[in-house]
Enzyme design. Structure first.
Site, PDB file in Angstrom:
ATOM      1  N   CYS A  95       0.848  -1.191   0.000  1.00 44.94           N
ATOM      2  CA  CYS A  95       0.000   0.000   0.000  1.00 44.94           C
ATOM      3  C   CYS A  95       0.888   1.247   0.000  1.00 44.94           C
ATOM      4  O   CYS A  95       1.997   1.243   0.537  1.00 44.94           O
ATOM      5  CB  CYS A  95      -0.910   0.009   1.222  1.00 44.94           C
ATOM      6  SG  CYS A  95      -2.065   1.413   1.233  1.00 44.94           S
ATOM      7  N   ASP A 146       0.441   3.779   1.672  1.00 41.15           N
ATOM      8  CA  ASP A 146       0.364   4.389   3.012  1.00 41.15           C
ATOM      9  C   ASP A 146       1.756   4.731   3.571  1.00 41.15           C
ATOM     10  O   ASP A 146       2.657   3.888   3.564  1.00 41.15           O
ATOM     11  CB  ASP A 146      -0.351   3.398   3.955  1.00 41.15           C
ATOM     12  CG  ASP A 146      -0.762   4.052   5.269  1.00 41.15           C
ATOM     13  OD1 ASP A 146       0.124   4.554   5.998  1.00 41.15           O
ATOM     14  OD2 ASP A 146      -1.964   4.061   5.568  1.00 41.15           O
ATOM     15  N   ARG A 206       2.798   4.940   6.417  1.00 42.96           N
ATOM     16  CA  ARG A 206       3.196   4.210   7.631  1.00 42.96           C
ATOM     17  C   ARG A 206       3.727   2.811   7.334  1.00 42.96           C
ATOM     18  O   ARG A 206       4.067   2.075   8.266  1.00 42.96           O
ATOM     19  CB  ARG A 206       1.998   4.118   8.584  1.00 42.96           C
ATOM     20  CG  ARG A 206       1.500   5.474   9.045  1.00 42.96           C
ATOM     21  CD  ARG A 206       0.126   5.390   9.664  1.00 42.96           C
ATOM     22  NE  ARG A 206      -0.887   5.013   8.679  1.00 42.96           N
ATOM     23  CZ  ARG A 206      -2.189   4.884   8.953  1.00 42.96           C
ATOM     24  NH1 ARG A 206      -2.626   5.084  10.179  1.00 42.96           N
ATOM     25  NH2 ARG A 206      -3.039   4.548   8.001  1.00 42.96           N
ATOM     26  N   HIS A 213      -2.032  -3.966   4.935  1.00 42.11           N
ATOM     27  CA  HIS A 213      -1.881  -3.583   6.339  1.00 42.11           C
ATOM     28  C   HIS A 213      -3.255  -3.373   6.969  1.00 42.11           C
ATOM     29  O   HIS A 213      -4.200  -2.970   6.283  1.00 42.11           O
ATOM     30  CB  HIS A 213      -1.023  -2.315   6.480  1.00 42.11           C
ATOM     31  CG  HIS A 213      -1.644  -1.088   5.882  1.00 42.11           C
ATOM     32  ND1 HIS A 213      -2.250  -0.108   6.636  1.00 42.11           N
ATOM     33  CD2 HIS A 213      -1.775  -0.692   4.596  1.00 42.11           C
ATOM     34  CE1 HIS A 213      -2.708   0.844   5.844  1.00 42.11           C
ATOM     35  NE2 HIS A 213      -2.435   0.521   4.596  1.00 42.11           N
ATOM     36  N   CYS A 242      -6.240  -0.114   6.794  1.00 43.58           N
ATOM     37  CA  CYS A 242      -5.975   0.550   5.512  1.00 43.58           C
ATOM     38  C   CYS A 242      -7.110   1.547   5.200  1.00 43.58           C
ATOM     39  O   CYS A 242      -8.285   1.179   5.186  1.00 43.58           O
ATOM     40  CB  CYS A 242      -5.858  -0.485   4.398  1.00 43.58           C
ATOM     41  SG  CYS A 242      -5.498   0.230   2.779  1.00 43.58           S
TER      42      CYS A 242
HETATM   43 CO    CO Z   1      -3.458   1.226   2.984  1.00 43.84          CO
END
Ligand code: CO
Length: 202
Positions: free
Chosen positions: A42, A44, A46, A98, A101
């Site tokens: 992803c 993302d 993080r 993750h 999400c």
């Molecule tokens: Co995500």
């Protein structure tokens, strides 16, 4: 110091520390990359791929998009996959989602986020196929996490169904496709146990 200047200063310090430990590190990498892994994760912020599995530059080829989707019509993802498998000869493809999400959450909540709604239809398709498992989860957060898991399993299966993976297996090239999920709350990766290392039906 501005935010951007901070990044450039960080970069100079990072480069210096690596060169201090190994003066040949960057010259060696500049000549060639030979990663054993392709990470599909992803976007993302993080979930920084190399960092969470402790790999240095040169050790992992990386493709990231919203909600770690592998769509059969996505030329970008397919090109990364083809280059990684055919040219770089990676031994492992890791699809890593993750928990929590935001893309998956938007699907579960039926919330519009913009253009990405169309991309997230791929995750909605996964939900439709696994509605029993997702709906059985007791809370909204649990439904999101269940769909995060189902999405990883589905996207890893999509990797295994590409012509790229099938052709690699057909010519006897060692290749394993894995489905992992990362916990934002503890920094730990869990293997969802869906590893495939040969074409279906063989
Ligand atoms: Co995500």
């Amino acid at each position: 110091m501005s935010d951007i200047q901070r990044l450039l200063a960080n970069n100079r310090a990072w480069s210096a520390s690596i060169r201090e430990r190994d003066p040949e590190f960057f010259p060696k990498l500049a000549r060639q990359q030979r990663p054993s892994f392709l990470w599909i994760g992803c976007a993302d912020s993080r979930v920084p791929a190399n960092e969470i599995v402790g790999l240095l530059p040169g050790e992992m080829f990386v493709h990231r998009n919203i909600a770690n989707v592998v769509a059969h019509s996505d030329l970008n993802c397919l090109s990364v996959l083809q280059y990684a498998i055919d040219v770089l000869q990676v031994r492992h493809v890791i699809v890593c989602g993750h928990y929590g999400c935001s893309g998956v959450r938007a699907v579960v909540e039926g919330r519009r986020v913009g253009l990405a709604d169309n991309w997230l239809r791929h995750v909605e398709d996964v939900w439709e196929r696994h509605d029993a498992a997702v709906s059985a989860a007791p809370t909204l957060d649990a439904k999101v996490d269940r769909l995060c898991e189902c999405n990883v399993v589905a996207q890893a299966a999509n990797v295994a169904r590409t012509t790229v993976a099938r052709d690699a297996w057909a010519r006897g090239q060692p290749l394993a496709v894995h489905g992992w999920i990362y916990g934002l709350g503890d920094g730990l990766v869990r293997d969802l146990g869906v590893t495939v290392d040969q074409a279906a039906g063989t």
